[in-house]
Design an enzyme around this catalytic site. Structure first.
Site, short mmCIF file in Angstrom:
data_model
loop_
_atom_site.label_atom_id
_atom_site.label_comp_id
_atom_site.label_asym_id
_atom_site.label_seq_id
_atom_site.Cartn_x
_atom_site.Cartn_y
_atom_site.Cartn_z
N GLY A 120 0.80 -1.22 0.00
CA GLY A 120 0.00 0.00 0.00
C GLY A 120 0.82 1.26 0.00
CG HIS A 160 -5.27 -10.10 -2.95
ND1 HIS A 160 -4.32 -9.14 -2.77
CD2 HIS A 160 -4.61 -11.28 -2.81
CE1 HIS A 160 -3.15 -9.71 -2.53
NE2 HIS A 160 -3.30 -11.00 -2.55
CD GLU A 177 0.15 -10.41 -3.50
OE1 GLU A 177 -0.11 -9.30 -4.05
OE2 GLU A 177 0.54 -10.51 -2.34
NE ARG A 191 6.17 -12.41 2.68
CZ ARG A 191 5.61 -11.45 1.98
NH1 ARG A 191 6.28 -10.79 1.08
NH2 ARG A 191 4.34 -11.13 2.17
#
Lengths: 514, 518, 178
Positions: A180, A223, A290, A307
């Site tokens: 963000g 998402h 993502e 990760r």
């Protein structure tokens, strides 16, 4: 940074005897638990901010940071961590998440010092860490993405040019980081100058790099992220998706696996793309790709996290795979024991991130001391935590108290189980986000599965309501406290006579003084 | 006497007349402003049925009033008397705003003088509930003289009996000095104010528009001027707090403070105390956390909490016995001493000294606030007040050094040399002439200038300074600190220290009074 | 004979932040009435659960977050409530006073000493409560939080991080909202 050359032989080390856990809190506990099952020793680092932290109890060896006052906190100090690893005889290091987990330089330094970095290669970290590089790779591999600038934007003029091509609304994003920060949505060319400067300055402050790029802004997406697992032989599979649209200010609050928005066909399509990207950078170990999913079920690659992630347990619950174990195996040079067709998603899992935050004050951090902490003992519950009775939630680390992971055969069963579990969680000593989750699992929109990343921000108000009689009880308590303190005749409690008791020596001196 | 006899009937009639005077109309006048009547305040203050009024029927004298009219009312606008608060004798005078605006006339003043004299004779505390328009214009100089007598009485009793003023309405002009002269000033917010010259005159003379609240409301006096020590949202809470406050004080300067029933719920040894002071010397913490863990549970009554917040003063209890606490507050202005905090501390210490209340000091002070502003306003004179107050006090005085104790400020905060009875230090204490950065910069100026890596060298030197010079063990070994203690056992140490000092008595030189820097 | 005028307090009111009133008759009993039923409420403490409330056979966590005069902040079942406890008279008084005031005050926050602005944790338009930090100022090598002394909204931030200020320099302005 140029492509790093790593020692091919070193990559195929066959043993890991001792791991330095370069992290703290619940993830440190998590890693050590699996490592111990595998018979591997763990070294943990004790810091001055939490000398009695719970994760230290799980370590085989504790490295005490002495009275050194360093400018950098130890978990961000590359040289210090490597020094500690070498001193304590570790042959491997697990960075957890956050801190230096996605720092390519750190990974490289570990390898140079013969410490097996349990994660992907420094090269993959670098490539996926830089958003513009990642986009370029994605583009070259036919990965669907939100249309965007080919590289970084140097000024507002360029930004306007690209934005015109892409079409408003667009979003300015930081090249070197996420979460963000360094992000600004621009809906109109007039706003571009101001937003560009704000984004760029924020990016510099947060990531030491003011570089930004531009992308088409997808309104109210979901998402969706895919868990990737790869080995050093080049095999890469995906372990299904996670639904992470319940966010507030880009911070995830609740995650599910799988997502009710995906059918098997879409899952296969998206999963294959995720694997493609991973393979394109020679990815091994665990990682996450993502995507944003719009209302027409179009998906766009956003970024890859190189990760293990906070929410990895929900994937573990529906696949039966221990991701930390897989990470360690891959680090040892073992090939993946399963193929894509072996991956089965069974049941449903929901994770609630319970933090020490004051929901009523806009989720402001509420540091304090956990007086009492207990979780119900249902078999559909899994708790990952790094705190216990007496632990302090310090202001300088994160505010996580625990992750509550609940499973069910179906989504509705998982939700019902989550409700049961949340109602029995008992935390005393600080304000927590429990009331928020209790309302969320009763929320109709949440039940429908039909929510986007805009859900929480828009509809946050309703999460403050509680059952009416609870406020009445609180009012009664306050009134009782007041009445007991102030209205009762407490004649018996003050003894003025005792004050007059004095031994003659003193009394004599006091009186004769005048 | 036959209850039907004429005399008795007259007695009852007069009583009726008094009740009539204090009818609901009068009460409503006060209530409509959000204020209670004088009688209501008294009934809240005193234990049920213990209040005895005197001079209820006194009426203003028939003096030659040249100007205006004086209402002939019973009592002349003030209620005086005595009663029991928590079973202890306390005197009071409560002004009645509904009668001639509570203004002070001769008779009004005489009543007050009478009760003041009585309080002094009996060695009992006296409370003033102030709600008055000031001097009664109609009675001219007689009113002013009335004030002078009241002031004079307060001064006569000062330091002999506790005197507390509660401002529950206006207190203007000369009237404002009586609270200023008393030991403590409680004030109710929004419905009371104090100023020497009112808004009207300010407008006339300075052409400045200012409201009563802005000029002298409770917030102003609690935060800015320091005149009001405690302020409360409404009258009931003010009186409740006053009752609580009184339980800490003795009735006069010969007695010891009262002892409360002690509930044993505070542990004598508490490891949480070790965690309060951060390791980083530049990080602040709230010293109240230390205070609350050391004293009896819930026994801290903070005074002047909105004024000079870099120093904390207040009463507390250790095993039921009252003590006075003075503590630097690192959270505010880094806990430095400045003019306001020095005065706040000094006044508190002198009250405790006058009334046999032992003093406990928690020290974490990096020095005095530097700057032209402080120097030009007389930090020298005012800092000296705190020093003087400490040294002059003959009550038991104990200091616990929590962290910083540098230079002059170290001396001022009840150091051993000033006569501190027991001086403890925590292992985190840093006692030195000045902080490590400043000291290193001065002593090693040349070396630092010539060094290839001054930053690293400075870090090294600061570390050495902390270890070799500023650590409390040196002071301990040289006898300037009595003992370096484990923070966890602070309460235990303090209780036994105060017990040892129970019968402390120091002979003071005979003189009229010392010349404290003012 | 002294007239007794003690305002008899027959009931107490708990006033919450939305000005809702909860009234309880005195003397206070351990029972709360909901609709036609009365339920017993009990305050308990033990080693496993700490201080908690027993109500309708269920256990609820409770904590007293803060007490100041008659203002109580209670954390009950993980939700925080703030009440001021009023007697019938103080309630009247509140009504009287709110009629009389109502002017929009402005709080000007000034630097209490010279130093450097380290952080500005609020923005123009942010809501602040009494006691919350508005500016973080570094002076005397320590970080000091400059707090708002009122509930209100930040009207203006006059400084930025990294800036040096002198004593009494205006740091921020807050419009008072009571």
């Amino acid at each position: 940074m140029p492509t790093c050359l790593y020692n091919q032989d070193f990559m195929k080390v066959s043993t890991i005897k001792r791991i330095l856990i370069a992290n703290r809190g619940e993830i440190a506990v998590r890693i050590m638990r699996t490592a111990h099952v595998m018979g591997i020793e763990c070294v943990a680092i004790r810091t001055d901010s939490e000398p009695a932290a719970m994760y230290l109890d799980h370590a085989d060896l504790i490295f005490n940071l002495s009275e050194e006052t360093s400018e950098i906190p130890v978990f961000l100090d590359v040289d210090r961590l490597i020094e500690i690893a070498v001193t304590t005889g570790c042959d491997a290091l697990h960075p957890g998440y956050g801190f230096l987990a996605e720092n390519a330089y750190f990974a490289q330094k570990c390898i140079e010092n013969k410490i097996n970095f349990i994660g992907p290669s420094p090269d993959a970290i670098y490539k996926m860490g830089n958003k513009t590089v990642a986009r370029r790779i994605a583009l070259a591999n036919g990965v669907p993405m939100a249309m965007g600038s080919p590289g970084n934007i140097s000024d507002e003029e360029e930004a306007l040019k690209h934005a015109a091509k892409i079409g408003y609304p667009v979003i300015i994003k930081a090249a070197s980081g996420g979460g963000g920060r360094g992000m600004r949505i621009v809906r109109h060319p007039d706003e571009m100058e101001k937003m560009f400067n704000l984004a760029s300055r924020e990016a510099e402050k947060a990531f030491n790099d003011p570089s930004v790029f531009i992308e088409k802004y997808i309104e109210n997406p979901k998402h969706i992220e895919f868990q990737i697992l790869g080995d050093k032989d080049g095999n890469v599979i995906h372990l299904g998706e996670r639904e992470c649209s319940i966010q507030r200010k880009h911070q995830k609050l609740l995650e599910e696996a799988p997502s009710s928005a995906l059918d098997q066909e879409l899952r296969t399509k998206m999963g294959d793309i995720a694997v493609t990207i991973a393979k394109a950078v020679g990815y091994y170990s665990a990682g996450t790709v993502e995507f944003l999913l719009d209302s027409d079920k179009n998906f766009y690659f956003m970024e890859m996290n190189t990760r293990i992630q906070v929410e990895h347990p929900v994937t573990e619950e529906i696949t039966g795979v221990d991701l930390i174990e897989q990470q360690i195996r891959v680090a040892r040079g073992e090939a993946l024991s399963m193929k894509q067709e072996d991956v089965r998603l069974t049941g449903w899992a929901i994770e609630c991130r319970i933090n020490a935050e004051d929901v009523q004050a806009g989720f402001a951090p509420a540091p304090g001391k956990i007086e009492k902490l207990s979780f119900p003992e249902y078999d559909f519950i899994r708790v990952e935590t790094g705190v216990r009775n007496g632990s302090s939630i310090a202001a300088n680390f994160d505010s996580m108290i625990a992750k509550l992971i609940v499973t069910g055969k179906t989504r509705s069963e998982a939700i019902i189980n989550t409700k049961k579990a949340l109602d029995k969680v008992w935390i005393k000593g600080t304000k927590t986000t429990l009331p928020f989750f209790r309302m969320l699992v009763r929320n109709k929109k949440f039940h429908s599965g039909d929510f986007t990343t805009a859900f929480i921000e828009k509809d946050l108000e309703q999460f403050h309501r509680n059952s009416e009689y609870e406020e009445l009880i609180a009012a009664w308590l306050a009134t009782k406290l007041f009445a007991d303190e102030n209205l009762q005749n407490k004649n018996g409690s003050v003894d003025f006579e005792q004050g007059k008791e004095m031994n003659p020596w003193l009394l004599n001196k006091r009186i004769n003084r005048f | 006497m036959d209850i039907n006899s004429k005399n008795f009937r007259s007695y009852l009639e007069r009583d009726e007349a008094l009740k009539q005077q204090y009818n609901s109309d009068r009460a409503n006048k006060q209530h409509s402003k959000g204020k209670l009547t004088a009688y209501e305040r008294i009934s809240l203050l005193y234990d049920e049925g213990t209040f005895e009024e005197i001079d209820a029927f006194v009426t203003p004298a028939d003096q030659g009033i040249e100007f205006g009219k004086v209402e002939k009312s019973f009592g002349d606008g003030v209620i005086v008397g005595h009663g029991k608060i928590d079973g202890r004798l306390v005197f009071v005078y409560a002004q009645d705003f509904t009668i001639m605006g509570g203004s002070l006339g001769t008779v009004h003043a005489r009543k007050i003088g009478k009760i003041q004299e009585m309080a002094l004779k009996m060695g009992a505390p006296i409370i003033a509930l102030i709600d008055s328009g000031g001097a009664r214009i109609q009675e001219g100089i007689a009113s002013l003289s009335g004030y002078a007598t009241i002031f004079s009485n307060i001064i006569q009793s000062s330091g002999i009996i506790p005197q507390i003023s509660v401002i529950m309405g206006p207190a203007a002009g000369g009237a404002v000095y009586s609270p200023a002269l008393t030991d403590w000033v409680f004030m109710t917010s929004h419905t009371s104010y104090m100023f020497v010259t009112g808004p009207n005159v300010v407008k006339e003379v300075l052409n400045e528009d200012v409201s009563s609240e802005e000029l002298g409301g409770a917030e102003i006096h609690a935060r800015k001027s320091g005149v009001a020590h405690m302020i409360y949202e409404d009258e009931e809470n003010t009186i409740i707090a006053l009752r609580k406050f009184l339980t800490y004080l003795p009735s006069n300067n010969v007695e010891n403070p009262p002892v409360t029933v002690y509930d044993n719920s505070t542990p004598d040894i508490n490891e949480k105390l070790r965690e309060i002071v951060p390791d980083d010397p530049n990080k602040a913490y709230d010293v109240r956390e230390v205070i609350n863990l050391v004293i009896d549970r819930n026994s801290f009554f903070e005074t002047s909490d909105l004024y000079a917040q870099n120093i904390i003063t207040g009463f507390a209890r250790l095993k039921g016995k009252t003590i006075g606490i003075v503590a630097n507050q690192p959270k505010v202005l880094a806990g430095v001493l400045d003019i306001d905090s020095s005065i706040k501390g000094a006044r508190f210490i002198r009250f405790c000294d006058a009334f046999n209340i032992p003093l406990l000091t928690f020290e974490d002070v990096p020095g005095f606030l530097p700057g032209m502003d402080q120097e030009h306003s007389g930090i020298i004179r005012n800092g000296a007040k705190l020093l003087f107050a400490y040294s002059e006090a003959t009550v038991p005085r104990i200091t616990v050094i929590l962290r910083k104790a540098y230079g002059g400020a170290y001396i001022v905060m009840n150091s051993k040399g000033l006569g501190g009875d027991f001086n403890f230090a925590w292992p985190s204490a840093e006692i030195a002439v000045m902080g490590p950065d400043g000291a290193v910069a001065i002593l090693y100026r040349r070396e630092l200038a010539e060094s290839p890596d001054p930053v690293a060298l400075k870090k090294e030197l600061v570390k050495t300074y902390r270890e070799k010079v500023a650590n409390p063990f040196i002071a301990d070994e040289k006898g300037y600190i009595d003992e370096v203690i484990d923070p966890a056992v602070t309460r235990k140490k303090l209780i036994s220290a105060f017990e040892a000092l129970n019968n402390k008595w120091v002979k003071v030189p005979s003189r009229k009074h010392a010349n404290m820097p003012l | 004979m002294t007239p007794t005028f003690k305002p008899e307090i027959k009931e107490l009111h708990a006033l919450n932040q939305d000005n809702d009133l909860f009234t309880f008759e005195l003397p206070l009993v351990n029972k709360i009435k909901i609709g036609n039923h009365e339920y017993t409420i009990e305050l308990r403490e033990d080693d496993v659960y700490g201080v908690h409330v027993m109500w309708k056979k269920r256990r609820y966590p409770v904590d007293i977050v803060r007490v100041k005069q008659n203002r109580y902040e209670i954390l009950f079942n993980d939700i925080s409530y703030t009440f001021t406890i009023e007697t019938p008279f103080s309630l009247e008084r509140k009504k009287v006073l709110s009629k009389n005031t109502g002017k929009n005050d402005k709080l000007i926050i000034r630097a209490p000493m010279p130093g450097k602005i380290v952080e500005v944790p609020v923005r123009e338009g942010s809501e602040v409560k009494n006691g919350e930090p508005v500016i973080v100022l570094e002076a005397m090598k320590m970080q000091n939080e400059i707090l708002s002394s009122v509930n209100g909204t930040v009207l203006k931030i006059a400084v930025k991080a990294g800036q040096n200020v002198m004593k009494d320099d205006v740091l921020a302005e807050v419009t008072v909202k009571e």
